[in-house]
Scaffold this active site. Sequence first.
Site, short mmCIF file in Angstrom:
data_model
loop_
_atom_site.label_atom_id
_atom_site.label_comp_id
_atom_site.label_asym_id
_atom_site.label_seq_id
_atom_site.Cartn_x
_atom_site.Cartn_y
_atom_site.Cartn_z
N LYS A 74 -1.95 -4.28 1.27
CA LYS A 74 -1.07 -3.20 1.75
C LYS A 74 -1.82 -1.86 1.82
CE LYS A 74 2.07 -4.17 -1.42
NZ LYS A 74 1.59 -5.48 -1.92
N THR A 75 -2.54 -1.53 0.76
CA THR A 75 -3.30 -0.28 0.77
C THR A 75 -4.41 -0.32 1.81
OG1 THR A 75 -2.83 0.02 -1.59
CG2 THR A 75 -4.65 1.30 -0.66
N ASP A 119 2.49 4.53 -2.30
CA ASP A 119 2.52 3.21 -2.94
C ASP A 119 3.68 3.15 -3.93
OD1 ASP A 119 1.73 0.66 -3.46
OD2 ASP A 119 -0.04 1.18 -4.63
N THR A 168 6.47 -3.87 -3.70
CA THR A 168 6.57 -5.29 -4.03
C THR A 168 8.04 -5.71 -4.15
OG1 THR A 168 6.42 -4.71 -6.39
CG2 THR A 168 4.37 -5.32 -5.26
N ARG A 227 -7.41 -9.99 -3.38
CA ARG A 227 -7.87 -9.19 -4.53
C ARG A 227 -8.39 -10.10 -5.64
NH1 ARG A 227 -3.51 -5.29 -6.71
NH2 ARG A 227 -4.03 -4.21 -4.77
#
Length: 346
Positions: A74-75, A119, A168, A227
């Site tokens: 997302k980032t 975020d 999330t 990640r």
Amino acid sequence: MESNVPSSRLPRQVSAEPVEDDLAVELKLRPQRLNEFIGQRKAKEQLSIALEAARNRGEALDHVLLSGPPGLGKTTLANIIANELGVGFQQTSGPAIQIQGDLTAILTNLKQRQVLFLDEIHRLQAGLQEKMYTALEDYKLDIIIGQGPAARTHVMDLHPFTFISATTRPGLLASPLLARFGILLRLEFYTEEELRIIVHRSAEVLQVPIDEDGAAEIAMRCRGTPRIANRLLRRVRDYAQVRGSGHIDRPTAMAALDMLCVDAHGFDEMDRRLLRTIIDKYDGGPVGLNTLAAALAEEEDALEEVYEPFLIQIGFLDRTPRGRVATKFAYQHFGLEQPRKQNQLF
């Protein structure tokens, strides 16, 4: 008096320079352009069209909401959007904005068509979420000047900007706020083939020699999350340099991941504890989230946002109205026989 000890036998001096940490490495591994971003085909297609249209019109891109489990990009996508538009990028998070003055300062300092990335927007206070309504829709911000009877409302004009939010838990956002987003993108877990490509790309950036089988082994055990794939790659790299030849092949990857207690499904110690607790202590469930969190000495949010999504995705765990239930695949994974429960009529 000069020492007669050979220089080769003198203790090495350790540099005080900070060692490159995992966060710095993670930033280096992130792609910078949309064509470099691997996976999420549907999301990329929607973004590609929206970006090209916004560039052709010379306008700010519609506001974007990115949702999905942690670690899916997302980032990274927010940074890519700013790069593709050729505009400035500012990042903050929901918990970091505590008062209206913080939000006002951020919004009024935005430049023309700039990207603002927030975020964990679900953790932004409800009152501040309401302040975003007019800012997102009309590019105006209502502020109150003064107190008591002398207080007055002032409307500030904002430059058109693109607001990108990541969460999330999209269900926690107010409906009026959700309606202000023109582009809603849900990120899904990655396939093993996509993750294998990501591992190869990251290995090239880190200059780590790796073969197809080694990359495939890491991709298989990273829970469908880039990640985690990058984190495991760095740990396998360390193992290969210390106990191997420096080259990552399947035996080296398997030995390193077994040492890290990451099994063939990507389960770590916490995943196994979660499933075994449901099976052993609660006869396979159902068990409530708060009870499960107390039994594991873990936070409810961590279980619900970090561990459960992948276990549910691959069919090892079910969420029911009465609580969490271990499925037959969980029993098979541990070599146990699933007990037969008598159906009850209520």
